[in-house]
Scaffold this motif. Structure first.
Motif, short mmCIF file in Angstrom:
data_model
loop_
_atom_site.label_atom_id
_atom_site.label_comp_id
_atom_site.label_asym_id
_atom_site.label_seq_id
_atom_site.Cartn_x
_atom_site.Cartn_y
_atom_site.Cartn_z
N ALA A 272 -8.51 -20.20 -13.33
CA ALA A 272 -7.12 -20.33 -13.76
C ALA A 272 -6.32 -19.19 -13.15
CB ALA A 272 -7.02 -20.30 -15.28
N ALA A 273 -5.07 -19.48 -12.80
CA ALA A 273 -4.29 -18.46 -12.10
C ALA A 273 -2.80 -18.61 -12.40
CB ALA A 273 -4.52 -18.56 -10.59
N THR A 274 -2.07 -17.54 -12.16
CA THR A 274 -0.61 -17.56 -12.08
C THR A 274 -0.27 -17.19 -10.66
OG1 THR A 274 -0.37 -16.88 -14.39
CG2 THR A 274 1.52 -16.58 -12.95
N VAL A 275 0.50 -18.04 -9.97
CA VAL A 275 0.69 -17.86 -8.54
C VAL A 275 2.16 -17.59 -8.20
CG1 VAL A 275 -1.31 -19.28 -7.98
CG2 VAL A 275 0.95 -20.33 -8.06
N LEU A 276 2.34 -16.79 -7.16
CA LEU A 276 3.66 -16.50 -6.60
C LEU A 276 3.61 -16.79 -5.12
CD1 LEU A 276 6.52 -15.18 -6.72
CD2 LEU A 276 5.38 -13.00 -6.25
N PHE A 277 4.54 -17.60 -4.64
CA PHE A 277 4.65 -17.89 -3.20
C PHE A 277 5.71 -16.95 -2.64
CE2 PHE A 277 3.19 -21.77 -5.31
CZ PHE A 277 2.00 -21.98 -4.64
N ASP A 278 5.27 -16.00 -1.81
CA ASP A 278 6.06 -14.81 -1.52
C ASP A 278 6.27 -14.59 -0.03
OD1 ASP A 278 7.35 -12.38 -1.71
OD2 ASP A 278 5.52 -11.24 -2.14
N THR A 279 7.47 -14.84 0.44
CA THR A 279 7.78 -14.57 1.86
C THR A 279 7.76 -13.08 2.16
OG1 THR A 279 10.15 -14.59 1.36
CG2 THR A 279 9.18 -16.64 2.19
N GLY A 280 7.81 -12.25 1.12
CA GLY A 280 7.81 -10.81 1.34
C GLY A 280 6.44 -10.21 1.53
N THR A 281 5.36 -11.01 1.38
CA THR A 281 4.00 -10.53 1.65
C THR A 281 3.64 -10.90 3.07
OG1 THR A 281 3.34 -10.71 -0.67
CG2 THR A 281 1.58 -10.75 0.97
N PRO A 282 3.49 -9.93 3.97
CA PRO A 282 3.47 -10.22 5.41
C PRO A 282 2.18 -10.80 5.97
CG PRO A 282 3.26 -7.87 5.05
CD PRO A 282 3.51 -8.48 3.71
#
Length: 365
Positions: A272-282
């Protein structure tokens, strides 16, 4: 009789005049100006790469009355714009201990700088930065001669110092960020995405779409790619364009969160997870697994990872030695329980944020 009629006429006309004047005033008070119909605005972004690290940049070319050229990191993982004060404020206002503000606020170059201060952190316990500065307000222009948009009185974070986890100071404007997340700054609640200040008129909903990035255009030159960012959402965008919508939760601090419940499968296990789709992670996606040990680290090339959100969006990718880099961490190490997907996610998927209805849309492409 004639005399009485003549005497009554002025009274009658006066009575009618009062009625007409009253009706006219009443009509003016209840009339609401109609909002105009407007079109979405589409801008290009600059795609940059250095080794395995990738960035997408949005130029900022006007702050207050000051013409500038700063390339800000387009960041879906944070809320609010941060800009270095160097070159924006007079050097005499910027000291090693902070920005000098007399009274509650001061206006310089069309920029209102307030005495409200804060420290904004990016990253986690293992690798992160901190910016020190003040709440400010200004009209800004985003984009450049290839396409631009002006936004009025945008609250943002004007910083005077940025350091890494070891307190090493970065050069000026080395980490200007254009955060477009759906919430507010965790440090200063007035700060939120500048795109929230786009005038949507009578026909659009506040928000933006990010088209899939062009993998071949990433380079050290920083190539301009047109039509990547669309500001202002139509009914078609929200109802019949194929995005899977995810309702967002609101918190007392930070407002609406871009984090989405999901499950993640990797190396023969599902968590199980909580996810963030992040353009700021290179470069590197970090899977947070509370049962992981420090021995797991980076997943080897040709590993398969699948994320499935609580609304049924599914994305599967395979790691290589140069792209889709992925590591597994225990939240106890990073201090962050979220699994954060890097910029590589946006090469294969479209992304939408609906500010008006507090949703994030995801779409395979």
């Amino acid at each position: 009789m004639t005399k009485k009629i003549l005497l009554s006429l002025p009274k009658l006309f006066g009575f009618l005049f009062i009625i007409l004047a009253f009706n006219s005033c009443k009509k003016d008070k209840t009339t609401t100006p109609q909002k105009p119909t407007v079109n979405p605005v589409t801008l290009g972004l600059y795609e940059y790469a250095s080794g395995v690290n990738k960035r997408i940049f949005l130029p900022v070319t006007q702050v207050g009355t000051k013409a500038v050229t700063y390339y800000t990191v387009f960041d879906t993982g944070s809320s609010g714009m941060t800009l270095d004060a160097d070159g924006i404020l007079p050097a005499s206002m910027i000291t090693s201990s902070g920005i000098q503000v007399t009274g509650d606020s001061v206006v310089v170059n069309g920029i209102t700088v307030t005495k409200t201060t804060g420290i904004i952190s990016f990253g986690d316990n293992l690798s992160g930065t901190k910016e020190y500065g003040n709440l400010a307000y200004a009209n800004i222009t985003i984009g450049d001669q290839l396409g631009n948009l002006s936004l009025k009185r945008v609250p943002f974070f004007l910083y005077y110092k940025i350091v890494d986890n070891n307190n090493n100071k970065f050069p000026a404007h080395s980490s200007d960020v254009f955060g477009v997340g759906p919430g507010t700054s965790y440090v200063i609640s007035q700060i939120q995405s500048p795109l929230q200040y786009f005038e949507t008129g009578s026909n659009l909903t506040g928000g933006f779409k990010l088209a899939t990035l062009n993998k071949s255009m990433f380079s050290t030159a920083g190539n301009y790619v047109s039509n990547l960012l669309t500001i202002g959402l139509t009914n078609t965008d929200l109802s019949s364009s194929g995005f899977i919508m995810h309702g967002l939760s609101r918190f007392n601090v930070g407002g609406y969160s871009p984090n989405i419940p999901a499950t993640i499968s990797y190396s023969g296990k599902t968590i199980a997870a909580t996810v963030l789709f992040d353009t700021g992670t290179p470069s590197t996606t970090v899977i947070e697994d509370k049962l992981a040990t420090t021995a797991i680290g980076n997943l080897p090339a040709n590993s398969t990872v699948t994320v499935t959100t609580n609304q049924g969006f599914v994305y599967t990718y395979t790691t290589t030695s140069t792209s889709n880099l992925t590591e597994v961490q225990n939240p106890a190490n990073t201090g962050d329980s979220r699994t954060i997907f890097s910029l590589d996610f946006f090469i294969s998927n479209e992304y939408l944020t609906d500010y008006g209805n507090h949703r994030i849309g995801l779409k395979n492409n």
